[in-house]
Design a protein around this motif. Structure first.
Motif, PDB file in Angstrom:
ATOM      1  N   TRP A 126       4.124  10.691  -6.408  1.00  0.00           N
ATOM      2  CA  TRP A 126       4.966  11.615  -5.778  1.00  0.00           C
ATOM      3  C   TRP A 126       5.742  10.979  -7.238  1.00  0.00           C
ATOM      4  O   TRP A 126       6.544  11.186  -7.555  1.00  0.00           O
ATOM      5  CB  TRP A 126       6.292  11.070  -4.772  1.00  0.00           C
ATOM      6  CG  TRP A 126       5.156  11.792  -2.961  1.00  0.00           C
ATOM      7  CD1 TRP A 126       4.842  10.824  -2.754  1.00  0.00           C
ATOM      8  CD2 TRP A 126       5.829  12.788  -2.449  1.00  0.00           C
ATOM      9  NE1 TRP A 126       4.270  11.694  -1.787  1.00  0.00           N
ATOM     10  CE2 TRP A 126       4.526  13.018  -1.511  1.00  0.00           C
ATOM     11  CE3 TRP A 126       6.059  15.015  -3.637  1.00  0.00           C
ATOM     12  CZ2 TRP A 126       4.406  13.806  -0.926  1.00  0.00           C
ATOM     13  CZ3 TRP A 126       5.883  15.432  -2.804  1.00  0.00           C
ATOM     14  CH2 TRP A 126       4.926  14.987  -1.748  1.00  0.00           C
ATOM     15  N   GLY A 127       4.929  10.184  -7.820  1.00  0.00           N
ATOM     16  CA  GLY A 127       5.641   9.938  -8.715  1.00  0.00           C
ATOM     17  C   GLY A 127       6.591   9.080  -9.060  1.00  0.00           C
ATOM     18  O   GLY A 127       7.566   9.538  -9.980  1.00  0.00           O
ATOM     19  N   PHE A 128       7.469   8.610  -8.401  1.00  0.00           N
ATOM     20  CA  PHE A 128       8.465   7.400  -8.199  1.00  0.00           C
ATOM     21  C   PHE A 128       8.548   6.274  -9.432  1.00  0.00           C
ATOM     22  O   PHE A 128       7.529   5.760  -9.515  1.00  0.00           O
ATOM     23  CB  PHE A 128       8.884   6.910  -6.790  1.00  0.00           C
ATOM     24  CG  PHE A 128       8.833   7.631  -5.692  1.00  0.00           C
ATOM     25  CD1 PHE A 128      10.834   7.743  -5.578  1.00  0.00           C
ATOM     26  CD2 PHE A 128       8.276   8.509  -4.315  1.00  0.00           C
ATOM     27  CE1 PHE A 128      11.069   8.609  -4.219  1.00  0.00           C
ATOM     28  CE2 PHE A 128       8.492   8.826  -3.807  1.00  0.00           C
ATOM     29  CZ  PHE A 128       9.628   9.007  -3.466  1.00  0.00           C
ATOM     30  N   PRO A 129       9.110   6.495  -9.838  1.00  0.00           N
ATOM     31  CA  PRO A 129       8.897   5.189 -10.591  1.00  0.00           C
ATOM     32  C   PRO A 129       9.190   3.866 -10.417  1.00  0.00           C
ATOM     33  O   PRO A 129       8.731   2.456 -11.655  1.00  0.00           O
ATOM     34  CB  PRO A 129      10.770   5.664 -12.028  1.00  0.00           C
ATOM     35  CG  PRO A 129      12.074   5.974 -10.661  1.00  0.00           C
ATOM     36  CD  PRO A 129      10.432   6.864 -10.061  1.00  0.00           C
ATOM     37  N   SER A 130       9.451   3.531  -9.060  1.00  0.00           N
ATOM     38  CA  SER A 130       9.678   1.878  -8.829  1.00  0.00           C
ATOM     39  C   SER A 130       9.499   2.092  -7.151  1.00  0.00           C
ATOM     40  O   SER A 130       9.908   3.565  -7.500  1.00  0.00           O
ATOM     41  CB  SER A 130      11.157   0.786  -8.427  1.00  0.00           C
ATOM     42  OG  SER A 130      12.434   2.819  -8.000  1.00  0.00           O
ATOM     43  N   LEU A 158       0.563  -1.598   0.241  1.00  0.00           N
ATOM     44  CA  LEU A 158      -0.215   0.219  -0.281  1.00  0.00           C
ATOM     45  C   LEU A 158       0.959   1.197  -0.083  1.00  0.00           C
ATOM     46  O   LEU A 158       0.535   2.689  -1.332  1.00  0.00           O
ATOM     47  CB  LEU A 158      -0.735   0.061   1.036  1.00  0.00           C
ATOM     48  CG  LEU A 158      -2.067   0.701   1.641  1.00  0.00           C
ATOM     49  CD1 LEU A 158      -2.959   0.081   0.078  1.00  0.00           C
ATOM     50  CD2 LEU A 158      -3.161   0.266   2.240  1.00  0.00           C
ATOM     51  N   ILE A 159       2.343   1.562   0.843  1.00  0.00           N
ATOM     52  CA  ILE A 159       2.883   2.443   0.592  1.00  0.00           C
ATOM     53  C   ILE A 159       3.334   2.890  -0.379  1.00  0.00           C
ATOM     54  O   ILE A 159       3.884   3.865  -0.815  1.00  0.00           O
ATOM     55  CB  ILE A 159       3.457   2.811   2.239  1.00  0.00           C
ATOM     56  CG1 ILE A 159       2.626   2.297   3.609  1.00  0.00           C
ATOM     57  CG2 ILE A 159       4.504   3.595   3.116  1.00  0.00           C
ATOM     58  CD1 ILE A 159       3.288   2.426   4.895  1.00  0.00           C
ATOM     59  N   ASN A 160       4.261   1.614  -1.052  1.00  0.00           N
ATOM     60  CA  ASN A 160       4.505   1.706  -1.632  1.00  0.00           C
ATOM     61  C   ASN A 160       3.918   2.482  -3.437  1.00  0.00           C
ATOM     62  O   ASN A 160       3.861   3.229  -3.458  1.00  0.00           O
ATOM     63  CB  ASN A 160       5.475   0.120  -2.458  1.00  0.00           C
ATOM     64  CG  ASN A 160       6.083   0.872  -1.976  1.00  0.00           C
ATOM     65  OD1 ASN A 160       7.472   1.640  -1.443  1.00  0.00           O
ATOM     66  ND2 ASN A 160       7.601  -0.174  -1.255  1.00  0.00           N
ATOM     67  N   ASP A 161       2.606   1.945  -3.406  1.00  0.00           N
ATOM     68  CA  ASP A 161       1.999   2.348  -3.750  1.00  0.00           C
ATOM     69  C   ASP A 161       1.442   3.655  -3.782  1.00  0.00           C
ATOM     70  O   ASP A 161       1.596   4.205  -5.069  1.00  0.00           O
ATOM     71  CB  ASP A 161       0.212   1.109  -3.952  1.00  0.00           C
ATOM     72  CG  ASP A 161       0.528   0.386  -4.851  1.00  0.00           C
ATOM     73  OD1 ASP A 161       0.697   0.317  -5.651  1.00  0.00           O
ATOM     74  OD2 ASP A 161      -0.526  -0.553  -5.208  1.00  0.00           O
ATOM     75  N   TRP A 162       1.405   4.162  -2.576  1.00  0.00           N
ATOM     76  CA  TRP A 162       0.423   5.454  -2.847  1.00  0.00           C
ATOM     77  C   TRP A 162       2.154   6.170  -3.376  1.00  0.00           C
ATOM     78  O   TRP A 162       2.084   7.616  -4.044  1.00  0.00           O
ATOM     79  CB  TRP A 162       0.806   5.402  -1.145  1.00  0.00           C
ATOM     80  CG  TRP A 162      -0.132   7.023  -0.899  1.00  0.00           C
ATOM     81  CD1 TRP A 162      -0.927   8.071  -1.312  1.00  0.00           C
ATOM     82  CD2 TRP A 162       0.772   7.962  -0.028  1.00  0.00           C
ATOM     83  NE1 TRP A 162      -1.260   9.415  -0.418  1.00  0.00           N
ATOM     84  CE2 TRP A 162       0.076   9.125  -0.420  1.00  0.00           C
ATOM     85  CE3 TRP A 162       2.184   8.368   1.078  1.00  0.00           C
ATOM     86  CZ2 TRP A 162       0.308  10.107   0.213  1.00  0.00           C
ATOM     87  CZ3 TRP A 162       2.498   9.434   0.524  1.00  0.00           C
ATOM     88  CH2 TRP A 162       1.929  10.261   1.049  1.00  0.00           C
TER      89      TRP A 162
END
Lengths: 557, 352
Positions: free
Chosen positions: A133-137, A124-128
């Motif tokens: 914030w537009g992180f690519p990975s 969930l947190i990585n998804d968010w």
């Protein structure tokens, strides 16, 4: 009622003893013989190889230090909460206290799935973070890291420390610390010189218990650690199931058995010597209401952080199981019932739920059949017999479930006991894990019935059998229910032994979750989340039901 | 400058006021006793002085210095807790030496002082004993020695004899008093037992519902309680409502009593206290001497108490009065009609 003679008493435990002999000691013996005498010849080569190759020493070292570190972290993080629960009264306290134990009763597979749902690469947190914030990975890379394992272990065992140390602490008079302060000790000195030494037996007992649990951790390491990390348990599994090196797996099992027996022995010794060194105080004198702003910050701050830590993985699990690529829906739950065609099981996953429930019911019945006679036998003091048989019947508790599962596959694979192909092998293993809990649930209830109640029933004309059904049984009904629910819950979440024993086409829910988690794709992941959520709800419901029924003192393990 | 000054302390617990503006002053080397029924706030007051509780209002001054921001471990006050709070993991020696270790004294000095304290309380042989192996009286002594060891500037004792049985209490009370006087320790003792307070204190402060109702020497307190509640708490139960008639007489349901009105104005409603040792029984009809009040009644009960008879007399107004009569005079028996002569010194007038 004439106390049953020894012959009748032996009849009572004949079946449990036979069960223990065939399904516990015989597999244990087979593990010994496979590791020490593979092929019928005495050959300590495996044991020597175990200690001479770097890899097994590395496994042992990793097992030990991760368990030690997990233990230290758990104690340090749970102590403040133990303090708050020991010293304050606040609204909702007993409910919160009950809820903190939910992680502990959850199947390890669910715990692993929950942490994956919160902080994993697909969590969930990585998804968010990626969306907002537009992180690519995924920016948080915890999958297959030691930090992930440690977090899960702290999550799992938090309540052990909270209950044991908190229980101890709540019986210690606050004036001990005050007296030290008036004598010139700063609050910090008072803690280290007085509070800590007085609590030490409790802290030691809790630490050792947490260490034992983490030392024999299997599901969490297997799922969250990935191929990089292996405890002894995981190594046994890989040696046996992936490399088919049974002698090596047996040697590792032997090692595990020796270590766990040694730890359990120390723990029992510790418990005996840890009889409270002070007169326990009533909670009325040791606990106070929240009065000042400082109290408010301390209590609610601690409770908030604790619930955040214990609650967020579980919440993430539920959220993840409901959030599909196109908004939230019950897609994954429906899939459990539908996808028959391209399923990795050849059968709809819902069948796994059916098998799990079936196994759990069989375990319940068998555990009661084994546990009830044992409890009745042990409820009377029969001198030597009791003091020998009591620890004997508890031995399976001190044996890891992976070792039990492995023992079954090396022992029960040839006639006359060829059970490998039989469905019954799974509930048999579960019964071995579950019946000690049944015994421990029923025993206090039976022991608390004073002899004169039975005697007066007898004088009123009841035959021994009637006394049992009309007097004793109704009085232990509650503890019987507790034992039954315990057995059911243990079975439905069991992973270690089941991983060895369940046939691929007859998976249980934890196995299905494990396999789903190991597959790529959102659909498999989502179904793992959905099944974990269901399993979590079932176990948590079972546990809360137990908490309601339980009458004994809190915090007994 | 006063040695210890407590000014206007207010403290509430969960909305309930426990201390409501408590003030008191005490001098060095004196023994002050805070006497009150349970729940009157006396232990809380002691804990405020020790710094274990923070008052909402008010201040504690030690030799003129406000202790507000001095934490308990820096105040150098000794305190003996109600259940003694002995450290269960340390032996007798370890308990007594604890405060000295905290002071950072060199080992030799610490050992010397610990030894002195052990002999002060008469426990020389027990230094290696576990706390759990001590009797109640021994625990009390260890607790006292422990609180005295690190040279406290003020000693606070919370019900020091509270959890002991009766016979032991009297013996230990005497010892405690003797030790405190010998070393000239400034001490505040909290107790609910009047006899204990009278036996040990230079000054008694009677606490009632979070306030100090009266503070005086034991003698003055007994002779002149400030109000009926204090009197009742001191075990003085012969209270009669009355109205001031003249400067030397009060009208009561028992008749006119001859006693100084203690400055109360004429016609003022007052309560008259007749102390139990006030009465002399007269059986005949001889008139009372001038200035002596006489009360008539029927003996309801007479109990032999060893040193005295405890007599209950019902007056015609069916008021019950209790008296202690010397045992060397013949005892009245129940049903006797008697006349009681009350000496004016044993009668006190209090505001209604």
């Amino acid at each position: 009622m004439r106390p049953p003679g020894n012959r009748a008493a032996i009849l009572l435990v004949a079946l449990p003893l036979a069960f223990l002999g065939v399904f516990y000691f015989y597999p244990l013996f087979e593990i010994f013989s496979v590791s020490l005498a593979p092929g019928g010849q005495w050959d300590p080569g495996n044991i020597i190889a175990l200690f001479s190759t770097g890899s097994s020493l590395r496994i042992l070292w990793f097992t030990t230090w991760q368990a030690a570190l997990s233990t230290v972290l758990t104690v340090v993080l749970a102590l403040p909460a133990a303090y708050v629960f020991a010293r304050y009264r606040f609204p909702g306290k007993s409910l919160i206290h009950s809820c903190t134990a939910i992680p502990f009763v959850l199947p390890s597979v669910v715990v692993a799935a929950a942490f994956s749902a919160l902080l994993g690469d697909r969590g969930l947190i990585n998804d968010w973070l990626m969306e907002t914030w537009g992180f690519p990975s995924p920016p948080i890379r915890l999958d297959q890291s030691i930090a992930f394992i440690l977090m899960a272990h702290v999550f799992y065992n938090f309540t052990v420390v909270l209950r044991i140390v908190g229980g101890f602490w709540s019986r210690m008079h606050p004036d001990l610390s005050h007296a030290a302060q008036v004598l010139g000790a700063s609050p910090w000195q008072a803690f280290w010189k007085i509070t800590f030494p007085v609590l030490r037996p409790g802290i030691m007992a809790a630490s050792l218990l947490v260490f034992i649990f983490c030392f024999s951790s299997f599901g969490v390491i297997l799922i969250l650690g990935g191929p990089r990390y292996a405890t002894v348990e995981v190594a046994i599994y890989r040696q046996a199931m992936h490399l088919f090196n049974l002698p090596m797996a047996a040697a590792l099992s032997l090692l595990q058995i020796c270590f766990l027996f040694a730890f359990m022995w120390v723990y029992t010794r510790l418990q005996r010597s840890a009889s409270v060194p002070f007169t326990p105080e009533s909670l009325k004198t040791t606990q106070r209401d929240i009065a000042t702003n400082r109290d408010r910050v301390v209590v609610w701050g601690t409770v908030f952080l604790m619930l955040l830590f214990l609650g967020s993985p579980l919440l993430a699990l539920v959220v993840r199981s409901l959030s599909t690529g196109s908004g939230s829906s019950l897609l994954y739950y429906r899939a459990i019932f539908e996808n028959a065609g391209q399923s990795i099981f050849y059968i709809p996953p819902v069948a796994a739920i059916g098998y799990s429930v079936g196994f759990a019911l069989a375990t319940l019945v068998m555990s009661l059949c084994i546990g009830l006679p044992v409890a009745i036998f042990l409820s009377r003091n029969r001198g030597l017999a009791t003091s020998l048989l009591d620890p004997l019947f508890m031995l399976p508790l001190a044996t890891s479930s992976v070792t039990l599962g492995f023992g079954f596959i090396v022992a029960l694979d040839e006639p006359p006991l060829n059970l490998r192909a039989s469905l019954i092998i799974v509930p048999l293993a579960h019964t071995l894990v579950a019946y000690p809990f049944v015994v421990r649930s029923i025993l206090p209830g039976l022991r608390s019935i004073p002899a004169h109640i039975r005697e007066s029933a007898m004088l009123l004309g009841a035959a021994p059998g009637t006394v049992w059904w009309k007097v004793v049984a109704p009085m232990v009904r509650r503890s019987l229910a507790v034992g039954a629910v315990f057995a059911f819950t243990v079975s439905i979440g069991e992973f270690g032994a089941t991983a060895f024993l369940a046939r691929p086409e007859v998976p249980t829910v934890p196995l299905a979750i494990y396999r789903f988690l190991g597959q790529p794709g959102a659909m498999n992941y989502g179904q793992a989340m959905a099944m974990s959520t269901i399993l979590m709800l079932v176990t948590a419901a079972g546990f809360l039901f137990l908490e309601k029924l339980r009458t004994g003192p809190e915090g007994e393990f | 400058m006063a040695f210890l000054q407590v000014k206007g302390i207010f403290k509430t617990f969960g909305g309930t006021p426990v201390l409501r503006g408590v003030s008191l002053t005490m001098e060095e080397a004196r023994i002050l006793c805070i006497l009150g029924p349970s729940g009157s706030g006396k232990t809380t007051l002691l804990r405020v002085i020790a710094g274990l509780e923070r008052p909402e209002q008010g201040s504690v001054l030690f030799k003129g210095r406000d202790l507000r921001n001095i934490r308990p471990h820096l105040r150098r006050f000794g305190m003996m807790f109600q259940e003694y709070a002995l450290f269960p993991h340390l032996d007798v020696w370890g308990n007594i030496a604890f405060g000295l270790t905290m002071l950072g004294l060199p080992r030799s000095e610490r050992d010397k002082r610990t030894g002195e304290m052990l002999s002060l309380v008469g426990l020389q042989g027990l230094s290696g004993r576990k706390v759990s192996e001590l009797s109640g009286g021994e625990r009390q002594r260890v607790a006292l020695a422990r609180s005295l060891a690190p040279y406290p500037r003020l000693l606070l004792l919370d019900e020091p004899l509270g959890s002991l049985d009766r016979g032991l209490r009297e013996k230990l009370l005497g010892d405690l008093r003797e030790i405190l006087r010998r070393i000239g320790m400034t001490t505040i003792v909290v107790t609910h037992d009047q006899a204990e307070a009278f036996a040990i204190a230079d000054t008694i402060a009677v606490m009632d519902q979070g306030e100090i109702a009266q503070m005086d020497t034991p003698e003055n307190l007994y002779r002149q309680p400030a109000n009926p509640d204090v009197a009742r708490f001191l075990g003085l139960v012969n209270l009669v409502e009355g109205r001031v008639e003249t400067v030397s007489s009060i009208a009561t349901p028992l008749g006119l009593l001859h006693v100084s009105s203690h400055g109360h104005e004429k016609d003022k409603e007052v309560t008259v206290l007749i102390r139990p040792d006030a009465a002399v029984i007269r059986r005949g009809d001889e008139p009372a001497p001038p200035g002596i009040s006489a009360v008539e009644g029927i003996v309801h009960d007479c109990l032999f108490k060893g040193r005295s008879y405890h007599v209950e007399v019902r007056t015609s107004g069916s008021q019950a009065l209790f008296f202690d009569l010397p045992q060397n005079e013949p005892a009245p028996s129940a049903g006797d009609r008697v006349r009681l002569l009350l000496s004016p010194g044993a009668i006190t007038v209090m505001p209604g």
